[in-house]
Design a protein around this motif. Structure first.
Motif, PDB file in Angstrom:
ATOM      1  N   MET A  18       8.676  47.327   5.588  1.00 31.45           N
ATOM      2  CA  MET A  18       7.494  46.467   5.564  1.00 31.45           C
ATOM      3  C   MET A  18       7.380  45.654   6.862  1.00 31.45           C
ATOM      4  O   MET A  18       6.276  45.486   7.395  1.00 31.45           O
ATOM      5  CB  MET A  18       7.536  45.529   4.357  1.00 31.45           C
ATOM      6  N   GLN A  21       6.181  47.969   9.555  1.00 29.36           N
ATOM      7  CA  GLN A  21       4.747  48.220   9.368  1.00 29.36           C
ATOM      8  C   GLN A  21       3.930  47.025   9.872  1.00 29.36           C
ATOM      9  O   GLN A  21       2.900  47.206  10.515  1.00 29.36           O
ATOM     10  CB  GLN A  21       4.429  48.466   7.892  1.00 29.36           C
ATOM     11  N   TYR A  54       2.288  41.551   5.837  1.00 27.36           N
ATOM     12  CA  TYR A  54       3.319  42.587   5.757  1.00 27.36           C
ATOM     13  C   TYR A  54       4.685  42.006   6.140  1.00 27.36           C
ATOM     14  O   TYR A  54       5.681  42.208   5.456  1.00 27.36           O
ATOM     15  CB  TYR A  54       3.013  43.752   6.704  1.00 27.36           C
ATOM     16  N   PHE A 101       7.163  48.769  -3.491  1.00 30.24           N
ATOM     17  CA  PHE A 101       6.462  49.294  -2.316  1.00 30.24           C
ATOM     18  C   PHE A 101       4.951  49.252  -2.528  1.00 30.24           C
ATOM     19  O   PHE A 101       4.207  48.806  -1.647  1.00 30.24           O
ATOM     20  CB  PHE A 101       6.917  50.729  -2.020  1.00 30.24           C
ATOM     21  N   ASN A 105       2.484  46.984  -0.396  1.00 30.18           N
ATOM     22  CA  ASN A 105       1.505  47.682   0.422  1.00 30.18           C
ATOM     23  C   ASN A 105       0.086  47.228   0.096  1.00 30.18           C
ATOM     24  O   ASN A 105      -0.778  47.180   0.966  1.00 30.18           O
ATOM     25  CB  ASN A 105       1.654  49.193   0.221  1.00 30.18           C
ATOM     26  N   SER A 106      -0.168  46.885  -1.156  1.00 30.03           N
ATOM     27  CA  SER A 106      -1.529  46.532  -1.556  1.00 30.03           C
ATOM     28  C   SER A 106      -1.874  45.071  -1.297  1.00 30.03           C
ATOM     29  O   SER A 106      -3.030  44.750  -1.026  1.00 30.03           O
ATOM     30  CB  SER A 106      -1.741  46.852  -3.035  1.00 30.03           C
ATOM     31  N   ARG A 109      -3.587  44.169   2.194  1.00 27.39           N
ATOM     32  CA  ARG A 109      -4.945  44.720   2.274  1.00 27.39           C
ATOM     33  C   ARG A 109      -5.883  43.992   1.324  1.00 27.39           C
ATOM     34  O   ARG A 109      -7.049  43.754   1.651  1.00 27.39           O
ATOM     35  CB  ARG A 109      -4.918  46.211   1.976  1.00 27.39           C
ATOM     36  N   ASP A 139      -7.065  48.938  -3.708  1.00 26.99           N
ATOM     37  CA  ASP A 139      -5.943  48.011  -3.564  1.00 26.99           C
ATOM     38  C   ASP A 139      -5.584  47.351  -4.886  1.00 26.99           C
ATOM     39  O   ASP A 139      -4.403  47.153  -5.187  1.00 26.99           O
ATOM     40  CB  ASP A 139      -6.273  46.946  -2.516  1.00 26.99           C
ATOM     41  N   GLN A 142      -3.746  49.970  -6.851  1.00 30.21           N
ATOM     42  CA  GLN A 142      -2.394  50.139  -6.334  1.00 30.21           C
ATOM     43  C   GLN A 142      -1.507  48.963  -6.750  1.00 30.21           C
ATOM     44  O   GLN A 142      -0.343  49.161  -7.098  1.00 30.21           O
ATOM     45  CB  GLN A 142      -2.420  50.265  -4.816  1.00 30.21           C
TER      46      GLN A 142
END
Length: 174
Positions: A18, A21, A54, A101, A105-106, A109, A139, A142
């Motif tokens: 993360m 990223q 992130y 994860f 990740n969501s 965003r 998102d 997710q």
């Protein structure tokens, strides 16, 4: 090494991913901000906050990895005591980390989409519910799936075991 240590290690590996990223996205955002430096607006600040989410999530995941491992693995088993780790333990840890994860990740965003809609509405641009759902629907989905996978990893492992053994005759023990 115990199964909690394995879960903590998996969380730390995800944490590093993360953070990487976030650094990757921040270089892209910063290069765009430099190219558009004559238009320093609130949108540039919002774009910079996206990769920072992130990185923040990665740092939090690293710092809270031992506490999360207690949530992921209910009872601790040490591998060097002659007790072997079972496949279901590994699957449970893997599902939990996969859920984390998806959540990690969501969230950046989702925050970014919400900030963009807030900026548009503060400028007097009308935004319909359909636009919000189209912008953040993936998102939100997710996030929900990630939470579900994280919170129900044991049930998913049992479901996979049931699917694998469905239709097979059980061997009778003497």
């Amino acid at each position: 090494m115990s199964n909690r240590e394995v879960a903590s290690l998996a969380c730390k590996i995800l944490s590093i991913y993360m953070i990487i990223q976030g650094i990757n996205v921040s270089t892209n955002v910063l290069s765009f901000a430099v190219a558009m430096s004559h238009q320093m607006t609130r949108e540039n600040l919002l774009n910079i906050s996206y990769p920072l989410m992130y990185i923040l999530f990665g740092v939090l995941l690293w710092l809270l990895s031992s506490k999360l491992s207690v949530v992921i693995v209910k009872k601790e088993t040490h591998f060097n005591d002659g007790i072997r780790i079972s496949a279901s333990d590994i699957q449970r840890i893997a599902f939990s980390v996969l859920g984390l994860f998806f959540v990690g990740n969501s969230l950046p965003r989702l925050v970014s989409v919400i900030a963009i809609f807030y900026t548009k509405s503060s400028r007097g641009i009308n935004i319909s519910t359909a636009e919000i759902l189209l912008g953040a629907g993936g998102d939100i989905t997710q996030l929900i799936v990630g939470l579900w996978i994280f919170l129900s990893s044991k049930g998913l492992v049992n479901f996979l075991k049931a699917i694998r053994t469905a239709g097979l005759k059980k061997e009778e023990e003497d």
